[in-house]
Motif scaffolding. Structure first.
Motif, mmCIF file in Angstrom:
data_model
loop_
_atom_site.group_PDB
_atom_site.id
_atom_site.type_symbol
_atom_site.label_atom_id
_atom_site.label_comp_id
_atom_site.label_asym_id
_atom_site.label_seq_id
_atom_site.Cartn_x
_atom_site.Cartn_y
_atom_site.Cartn_z
ATOM 1 N N PHE A 226 14.874 5.030 3.470
ATOM 2 C CA PHE A 226 15.088 4.927 5.023
ATOM 3 C C PHE A 226 13.990 6.810 4.811
ATOM 4 N N SER A 227 14.435 7.492 3.474
ATOM 5 C CA SER A 227 13.741 8.636 3.686
ATOM 6 C C SER A 227 12.028 8.580 3.348
ATOM 7 N N LEU A 228 11.922 7.420 3.032
ATOM 8 C CA LEU A 228 10.497 7.731 2.827
ATOM 9 C C LEU A 228 9.760 7.254 3.771
ATOM 10 N N THR B 196 19.245 1.874 0.309
ATOM 11 C CA THR B 196 18.405 2.334 1.578
ATOM 12 C C THR B 196 17.977 3.726 2.004
ATOM 13 N N VAL B 197 18.996 4.571 1.975
ATOM 14 C CA VAL B 197 19.123 5.878 1.996
ATOM 15 C C VAL B 197 17.777 6.246 1.446
ATOM 16 N N ALA B 198 17.619 6.149 0.158
ATOM 17 C CA ALA B 198 15.949 5.849 -0.305
ATOM 18 C C ALA B 198 15.270 6.053 -0.009
ATOM 19 N N PRO C 193 13.564 21.303 9.627
ATOM 20 C CA PRO C 193 15.030 21.023 9.350
ATOM 21 C C PRO C 193 15.668 21.306 10.691
ATOM 22 N N PHE D 275 8.336 9.642 -2.982
ATOM 23 C CA PHE D 275 9.193 8.864 -3.258
ATOM 24 C C PHE D 275 8.671 8.096 -5.312
ATOM 25 N N THR E 92 12.949 7.525 -8.669
ATOM 26 C CA THR E 92 13.418 7.224 -8.014
ATOM 27 C C THR E 92 13.845 5.628 -7.489
ATOM 28 N N PHE F 270 11.207 9.840 6.902
ATOM 29 C CA PHE F 270 10.873 11.318 7.092
ATOM 30 C C PHE F 270 9.572 11.400 6.440
ATOM 31 N N ARG F 271 8.828 10.346 5.129
ATOM 32 C CA ARG F 271 7.691 10.794 4.575
ATOM 33 C C ARG F 271 8.313 11.369 3.453
ATOM 34 N N GLU F 272 8.800 11.256 2.866
ATOM 35 C CA GLU F 272 10.235 11.971 1.882
ATOM 36 C C GLU F 272 8.788 11.447 0.153
#
Length: 94
Positions: free
Chosen positions: A62-64, A58-60, A3, A71, A75, A67-69
């Motif tokens: 977009f994070s996928l 939207t945040v969930a 980060p 999922f 979720t 930022f390739r978080e």
């Protein structure tokens, strides 16, 4: 990728070069303007749940995508349940 570290108070001018901070601040301002515009057209008991649930989804997503978080299925299930709950709450008011 680690980060980003926010500049310390020892370097106040470095905060001006922190583009993620300014991007977040600009997006927050845009969200406020969209919320105000929605309140002009929709009653509060419809606009607030729709926009807050939309923000969570939207945040969930977009994070996928950005930022390739991870999922997880939980979720996705949570997003579906939130959308279903908002639909139930607002069904009689629209």
């Amino acid at each position: 990728m680690p980060p980003r570290k926010f500049p310390s108070l020892d370097e106040p001018l470095a905060a001006l070069q922190n583009w993620p901070f300014w991007l977040g601040l600009g997006l927050y301002g845009a969200a406020f303007l969209l919320y105000a515009a929605a309140l002009v057209r929709l009653p509060l008991n419809v606009a607030h749940p729709v926009l807050t649930a939309g923000a969570v989804a939207t945040v969930a997503l977009f994070s996928l995508l950005i930022f390739r978080e991870a999922f997880h299925w939980t979720t996705g299930a949570g997003i579906v349940l939130v959308i279903a709950g908002v639909a139930l709450i607002t069904a009689r008011t629209v």
